[in-house]
Structure formats: C-alpha cells, structure tokens
Design a protein around this motif. Structure first.
Motif, mmCIF file in Angstrom:
data_model
loop_
_atom_site.group_PDB
_atom_site.id
_atom_site.type_symbol
_atom_site.label_atom_id
_atom_site.label_comp_id
_atom_site.label_asym_id
_atom_site.label_seq_id
_atom_site.Cartn_x
_atom_site.Cartn_y
_atom_site.Cartn_z
ATOM 1 N N VAL B 374 43.333 2.047 -26.227
ATOM 2 C CA VAL B 374 44.808 1.704 -25.986
ATOM 3 C C VAL B 374 44.967 0.751 -25.298
ATOM 4 O O VAL B 374 45.305 0.153 -24.294
ATOM 5 N N PRO B 375 45.432 -0.939 -25.514
ATOM 6 C CA PRO B 375 45.394 -1.973 -25.208
ATOM 7 C C PRO B 375 46.301 -1.517 -23.336
ATOM 8 O O PRO B 375 47.332 -1.203 -24.111
ATOM 9 N N GLY B 376 45.945 -1.839 -22.117
ATOM 10 C CA GLY B 376 47.041 -2.208 -21.385
ATOM 11 C C GLY B 376 46.613 -0.645 -21.247
ATOM 12 O O GLY B 376 47.170 -0.529 -19.591
ATOM 13 N N VAL B 377 45.995 0.193 -21.797
ATOM 14 C CA VAL B 377 45.636 1.730 -20.841
ATOM 15 C C VAL B 377 43.898 1.518 -20.702
ATOM 16 O O VAL B 377 43.096 1.386 -21.133
ATOM 17 N N GLU B 378 43.673 2.078 -19.174
ATOM 18 C CA GLU B 378 42.123 2.579 -19.052
ATOM 19 C C GLU B 378 42.162 4.074 -18.225
ATOM 20 O O GLU B 378 43.396 4.290 -17.356
ATOM 21 N N VAL B 379 40.988 4.533 -18.801
ATOM 22 C CA VAL B 379 41.053 6.354 -17.993
ATOM 23 C C VAL B 379 40.830 5.965 -16.623
ATOM 24 O O VAL B 379 39.541 5.245 -16.672
ATOM 25 N N LEU B 380 40.665 6.502 -15.747
ATOM 26 C CA LEU B 380 40.492 6.152 -14.157
ATOM 27 C C LEU B 380 38.928 7.181 -14.074
ATOM 28 O O LEU B 380 37.835 6.454 -13.932
ATOM 29 N N ASN B 381 38.825 8.184 -14.121
ATOM 30 C CA ASN B 381 38.271 8.612 -14.057
ATOM 31 C C ASN B 381 36.660 8.937 -15.036
ATOM 32 O O ASN B 381 36.371 8.533 -15.712
ATOM 33 N N SER B 382 36.260 9.218 -13.512
ATOM 34 C CA SER B 382 34.167 9.229 -14.256
ATOM 35 C C SER B 382 34.376 10.668 -14.712
ATOM 36 O O SER B 382 32.828 11.114 -15.209
ATOM 37 N N SER B 383 34.681 11.389 -14.421
ATOM 38 C CA SER B 383 34.648 13.168 -14.399
ATOM 39 C C SER B 383 36.689 13.368 -14.981
ATOM 40 O O SER B 383 37.130 13.346 -13.906
ATOM 41 N N PHE B 384 36.099 14.972 -15.206
ATOM 42 C CA PHE B 384 37.658 15.598 -15.191
ATOM 43 C C PHE B 384 37.094 17.347 -16.668
ATOM 44 O O PHE B 384 36.588 16.829 -17.067
ATOM 45 N N PHE B 385 38.301 17.968 -16.091
ATOM 46 C CA PHE B 385 37.943 19.140 -16.865
ATOM 47 C C PHE B 385 39.386 19.060 -17.710
ATOM 48 O O PHE B 385 38.900 18.525 -19.033
ATOM 49 N N ASN B 386 40.298 19.115 -17.560
ATOM 50 C CA ASN B 386 41.621 19.255 -19.034
ATOM 51 C C ASN B 386 43.019 18.152 -18.108
ATOM 52 O O ASN B 386 43.610 18.013 -18.665
ATOM 53 N N GLU B 387 42.761 17.044 -17.648
ATOM 54 C CA GLU B 387 43.283 16.531 -16.604
ATOM 55 C C GLU B 387 42.640 15.528 -16.456
ATOM 56 O O GLU B 387 41.587 15.434 -15.955
ATOM 57 N N PHE B 388 43.205 14.081 -16.557
ATOM 58 C CA PHE B 388 42.177 12.552 -15.969
ATOM 59 C C PHE B 388 43.322 11.671 -16.002
ATOM 60 O O PHE B 388 45.408 12.155 -16.378
ATOM 61 N N THR B 389 43.500 10.525 -15.017
ATOM 62 C CA THR B 389 44.534 9.124 -14.530
ATOM 63 C C THR B 389 44.334 8.422 -14.961
ATOM 64 O O THR B 389 43.276 7.857 -15.766
ATOM 65 N N LEU B 390 45.640 7.937 -16.264
ATOM 66 C CA LEU B 390 45.195 6.564 -16.819
ATOM 67 C C LEU B 390 46.283 5.682 -15.932
ATOM 68 O O LEU B 390 46.689 5.637 -15.030
ATOM 69 N N MET B 391 45.287 4.216 -15.923
ATOM 70 C CA MET B 391 46.335 3.251 -15.327
ATOM 71 C C MET B 391 46.730 2.818 -16.467
ATOM 72 O O MET B 391 46.098 2.115 -17.110
ATOM 73 N N LEU B 392 48.425 2.517 -15.828
ATOM 74 C CA LEU B 392 49.128 1.908 -17.227
ATOM 75 C C LEU B 392 49.250 0.371 -16.838
ATOM 76 O O LEU B 392 49.782 -0.107 -15.832
ATOM 77 N N GLY B 393 48.960 -0.406 -17.756
ATOM 78 C CA GLY B 393 49.772 -2.226 -17.194
ATOM 79 C C GLY B 393 50.874 -1.658 -18.188
ATOM 80 O O GLY B 393 51.742 -0.646 -18.062
ATOM 81 N N GLY B 394 51.968 -2.506 -17.405
ATOM 82 C CA GLY B 394 53.189 -3.230 -17.349
ATOM 83 C C GLY B 394 53.656 -2.670 -16.742
ATOM 84 O O GLY B 394 53.907 -3.081 -15.143
ATOM 85 N N LYS B 395 55.266 -1.475 -17.105
ATOM 86 C CA LYS B 395 55.940 -1.012 -15.977
ATOM 87 C C LYS B 395 55.008 -0.681 -15.140
ATOM 88 O O LYS B 395 54.163 0.598 -15.501
ATOM 89 N N PRO B 396 55.697 0.121 -13.901
ATOM 90 C CA PRO B 396 55.609 1.280 -13.249
ATOM 91 C C PRO B 396 55.217 2.676 -14.063
ATOM 92 O O PRO B 396 56.433 3.094 -14.776
ATOM 93 N N ALA B 397 54.092 3.804 -14.146
ATOM 94 C CA ALA B 397 54.211 5.156 -14.914
ATOM 95 C C ALA B 397 55.617 5.450 -14.479
ATOM 96 O O ALA B 397 55.890 5.802 -15.853
ATOM 97 N N ARG B 398 56.299 5.383 -13.978
ATOM 98 C CA ARG B 398 57.516 6.829 -13.750
ATOM 99 C C ARG B 398 58.919 6.212 -14.942
ATOM 100 O O ARG B 398 58.764 6.754 -15.391
ATOM 101 N N GLU B 399 58.309 5.144 -14.574
ATOM 102 C CA GLU B 399 59.530 4.535 -16.206
ATOM 103 C C GLU B 399 58.916 4.326 -17.481
ATOM 104 O O GLU B 399 59.498 4.794 -18.418
ATOM 105 N N ILE B 400 57.665 4.779 -17.019
ATOM 106 C CA ILE B 400 56.660 4.789 -18.754
ATOM 107 C C ILE B 400 57.263 6.504 -19.313
ATOM 108 O O ILE B 400 57.182 6.808 -20.769
ATOM 109 N N VAL B 401 56.663 7.048 -18.582
ATOM 110 C CA VAL B 401 57.019 8.401 -18.445
ATOM 111 C C VAL B 401 58.707 8.755 -19.135
ATOM 112 O O VAL B 401 58.707 9.616 -19.853
#
Lengths: 123, 457
Positions: B374-401
């Motif tokens: 997805v343009p403007g979305v970046e996966v932060l983790n180099s490792s994960f199990f079933n949960e990972f962190t996305l860095m989102l462009g644009g608005k703060p993540a709280r608002e996007i949620v």
C-alpha cells in the motif's frame, strides 16, 4: 561450656566470644515436621530479641529470635538440604548460626538448663 | 440465588442491633466526594424488563464487535478461536468447587487441573516451576519485579522501552508504595529492538531487567545477550510475553536464560471477554527461586497408601500464614481462566499448538506483504510472529484507526493511544493477525488503508 535458654525456646552455647544458636527439643516437637529453615547471611548483624531466622513446618512459619546481639560468622548450610536435622538433632547437628558476641552482659537473664526445664514444666 | 427484599422494619432492626442510626453511618469511612448525593443521573428508578431489554439492545447495537468486522487488534489481547468444547468442559459440575478451596486437598479435581496447568505453563515458558496463575499479565509483571528485589536485595528495575506501556504503568504504580526505583523509556521506532542500549542501563544496583518478547512493536529478539549481561551484574532477567501462541513457534524465554518469565494467558482458552477477567502466568527457570515466588503452588505427592494425590504446597510463604512477611499479597489465582487455558491447551497438544502458531505466522506474513504494497505504508519490523508495526503516511494513526472503524474495519491499535504525547510514535499502527483472520479481511484492510493514507513525500 555453659548453655543458656530463652523463653522463646532457643538455646545458645557460648565459647569465648563465639556463640552457637539453635532451637530446643521442645520447640521442634511443637513445630512438627520442619520443611525449611531460612537462615541469616554471614555478615548480618543480629540484635537480641529480634528475628534472625525462620523455621517452616508444612502449615506454619515461625520466627527464631536472636538470644544475643552480634555479627553472624557462620551458618549451618546443611539445613538447606536437610531441614529435618532440626527435628532429629535440634540441640546438636541442627544448630542454626554462630555469632560474635558483642556484649556478654546480654547473657544475663537467660535460663540455664534447670531453669528452662522448670519453665517447660509450668507451660 | 434467592432474592430476599428488605422492609424498612428489617433495616431499622438491623441498624439498632449494630448500634448505627442510619445506613449512611455505615459509610462514614468513604470520603463524601466519592459518595452519590442522589439518584444516578438519567437512570430511571424503574422500568419494565422489556423496556430494559430494548434499551440495552439498542445500546449494544452501537458497538462494532470483534466478530462483526475485519479485526486486527492485539497489543496484549488477541482474538483466537476457542473450541466450543472448552466452555462445555469448564462448566462441568466437577469443576464447580468453592471459589477458593480452603480445604484444598478435598478438591482433588481442582488441584489436578492446576498441577496440569502449571506443567503446561512451565513447558511453554522453558521454566522449572510455574504457579497456579495470577490476575493478569500486567500484575504478574509487577510481581516479577517485586520477586527480583527479594532475590537480589536490590531495588532498581530497568524496563525495556518496548515493554507494553500498561505493564510499565502497573509496575510504576506499585513501586510508589514499595519505594523501588523504576527506570523506563519509550520505544525506539526501529526494525530491531535496541538491546545494547538496554544492557548499558544495567548497573550494580539493578535487581532486574524487564523485556517483552515478542515486544510491543511485535519484534522478536534473542534474549541470551541480555540475560548474560544481567547475570554478570548480579541482576535477574524478567521476560514478559503477551501472546502465548507465539511460543509454539519461537524459542522460550527460559531457554534463553530469563530467570522469571511472566505473561498474559488470555489467548489460550479465555477469549477477549471485553477486557477481562484475564490470566496471569508466572514461572521461574531455577527451582531454587521457588520459595520467593508469589501466589499458589500445587504439588504432586502420594498419600499414606502410596496413591498419587495433589496438595497446595509451600503455603507458608503466603499471606494467610506469614501476614505482613508474606512473599506477596496474592494468595489466590484466576482459577476459572486457568481451567479454560488448561482445557484448551490439552485439546491442542504440543503438535496442535505448533500448528496453530504456524498458521498465525503464515497469515501475518501474508498481511505484512500485502500491506507493504500500500503506497504510504511501511512495515517497520525485521522480525515478527503474528503482530507487526506499520508506519503510516498522512494523518496520525489514531485518526486513521477511527476512519477505518467508520468504514467497518477494526484496523489495529495505534501506538499514539498507548503512548500519548510521544510524537515519534504518532504514525505507528500495531496490526495483529490470528487464525481468525481471513485473506478477505487482509484485502479489506489493505484497500481501506489505501483510500485513507495519502502518501507523504
């Protein structure tokens, strides 16, 4: 070597400025099977009348008070693996710890063997 | 339960008996500011059952429930499938014992269940001994810190920045009353956790280092180095796990040298339940620490005739015997949740847990790969199990949620909500994927995110 007793059922043997401390035959009998003894650490300062160790039976834990003040010089680490020694040999192999006697005057007021026997008879 | 109404005569008789003038006399210890000064605002004094049902249904309909939408929330509570048989088994009469077995040896069924539960937790965590459970993961985390201060006779705890902030908060709240020093920090937004930075904070006064595994951002680190560094300084390593399913796939903290392993057991058998009750897990790697453990311990023994039986053991450490000298104020456990965990884990078995973990990870990988496109979305983790962190462009993540929720997608937990005021985390979104997540759910999240995130250049 004189042996003294306290009304909390501890015994104390004094040799020069070193004292060995444990609990009496009567005390181990009252406690029942002893499963754990928590001893002070070498170097600890114990104070007369204050808690110095803990004995645990299956359903209870009791404090053992220092009959005399001083620095702990040695502990009976055998009790870590064989707490039952306190039941089988409370006044010998089941000793708890040794201290450097700070003030011999503190021995005054403790009971000798006859006085302790009389004390037990009146409990 | 029978409902026995009281008459005014009943009340005045009882008050006279205990020497109180009015009901209010019984509440003199409660500060006036905390007492109601009249009826609850907007709550009618009475309504018919049908009217109450209608009202409550209408209110419930305003919720977007976990099962009614693509659901990606985690951050310490996970939506897993709990087989229907778990609920059936835990409601069997044999388990309906007293809340607390005061004569525990009479309740052999309860004790056997707890013994099995302890065995499961100890194996899962790579530890020697587990207790019969605590309230939840966060209180278990505090108990681990308290235990480390007892063992080391030191009173400083170093918390990893990547420890769940709610856990850190519970630790700090409790430490206010014990005088222990708690050193924590906010997490660094990076593909890997900064273990060297954490190690650098361990000193001669440190009782324990607390790390989360996988951590709050979903990253997985080898804890061996931290364990070694802690042990060199005479400190203990406390490892916190909030997703037990992960341990079906990755090495247990005990194997890596963690001295105390604690966590949340909600994923297995318990369900989300609107936030509780949950299940605190607590285990120690070295059997010599067993006497310093908080909570109940169930042991196996033989009776006078040589038959196997179970007992509550080492109770002398506990509050009802040691009073103010007890190892912990906790002398109960989350019995029903522990039973649910035990039944679910038994149904899974070791192989089943491994398969469940593999499926969680497979779907999480699908999600991470898809969302990374997805343009403007970046996966932060180099490792994960079933949960990972996305860095989102644009608005703060709280608002996007919130925007996602308006579009019928429960898209994750914004780190901005967990760390209010930490600017670096404002655009981070924590996304959890379990076996309950479908490929369609992943596609829906990706599509809706694409519409919401405007690529920032």
């Amino acid at each position: 070597m004189p042996r003294y007793f306290t009304d909390e059922h501890e015994w104390i043997d004094v040799e020069g400025d070193s004292a060995t401390i444990g609990i009496t035959e009567y005390a181990q009998d009252q406690l029942g099977d002893i499963v754990f003894v928590e001893l002070p650490t070498v170097g600890d300062e114990v104070e007369k009348g204050k808690e110095a160790a803990v004995v645990e039976s299956v359903k209870a834990a009791s404090d053992v008070y220092a009959p005399i003040s001083g620095e702990v010089t040695e502990i009976n680490s055998t009790l870590e693996d064989e707490p039952g020694l306190v039941n089988s040999s409370p006044e010998d192999d089941g000793w708890f710890f040794r201290v450097n006697v700070a003030d011999e005057g503190e021995l005054e007021g403790l009971m000798d063997e006859d006085a302790y026997k009389e004390f037990l008879a009146n409990l | 339960m029978r409902y026995l109404p009281l008459t005014d005569t009943d009340r005045s008789e009882m008050l006279a008996k205990i020497g109180a003038k009015s009901i209010d006399d019984l509440f003199v210890d409660v500060p006036a500011v905390a007492q109601l000064d009249g009826p609850i605002r907007d709550l009618p004094m009475h309504a018919s059952e049908m009217a109450v049902e209608r009202h409550m249904k209408a209110r419930a309909a305003k919720n977007l429930a976990a099962g009614d939408a693509p659901f990606f929330l985690g951050a310490g509570a996970y939506r897993h499938h709990v087989p229907a048989s778990v609920d059936t088994v835990i409601q069997r009469g044999e388990f309906l014992t007293a809340y607390t077995p005061y004569q525990p040896e009479i309740a052999q069924g309860t004790l056997q269940m707890l013994f099995e539960f302890q065995t499961q937790v100890a194996r899962l965590y790579g530890c020697a001994v587990a207790n019969a459970s605590l309230y939840d993961g966060s209180t278990a985390c505090w108990e681990a810190v308290a235990m480390a201060t007892r063992v080391t006779k030191r009173n400083r705890a170093v918390l990893s920045g990547a420890l769940h902030p709610h856990y850190a908060q519970v630790v700090k709240t409790m430490a206010q009353f014990t005088g222990d020093e708690i050193a924590d920090s906010a997490p660094a937004i990076a593909p890997e956790a900064d273990l060297d930075g954490l190690i650098a904070r361990i000193d001669e006064d440190t009782a324990c280092v607390v790390v989360q595994y996988p951590d709050i951002l979903g990253r997985i680190s080898d804890l061996s180095k931290v364990a070694e560094a802690a042990h060199e300084k005479g400190a203990l390593l406390v490892a916190v796990n909030t997703e037990p399913v992960a341990l079906g796939a990755i090495r247990s903290p005990g194997e890596m040298g963690a001295d105390i392993v604690v966590g949340e057991g909600q994923s297995i058998g318990v369900g989300l339940q609107f936030g509780g009750p949950y299940l605190g897990l607590f285990a120690v790697r070295d059997p010599k620490h067993v006497r310093q453990m908080p909570g109940r311990l169930c042991g196996e023994t033989t009776d006078a005739e040589g038959r196997r039986g179970f007992v509550l053991t080492l109770s002398t450490r506990e509050q009802h015997i040691r009073r103010e000298k007890a190892t912990s104020n906790i002398c109960t456990n989350s019995g029903l949740c522990a039973l649910a965990f035990n039944v679910h884990m038994t149904l899974l078995g070791e192989k089943g847990l491994r398969e469940l973990a593999a499926e969680n990870h497979r779907l999480a990988c699908l999600a991470a790969d898809r969302l990374a496109q997805v343009p403007g979305v970046e996966v932060l983790n180099s490792s994960f199990f079933n949960e990972f962190t996305l860095m989102l462009g644009g608005k703060p993540a709280r608002e996007i949620v919130r925007d996602l929720a308006d579009r019928g997608v429960l898209g994750g937990v914004s780190l901005g909500r967990l760390y209010p005021g930490v600017e670096a985390l404002e655009h981070a979104l924590l996304v959890a994927v379990t076996e309950m997540t479908t490929e369609e759910d992943i596609e829906t999240l990706a599509t809706e995110l694409e519409a919401l995130v405007k690529e920032t250049v």
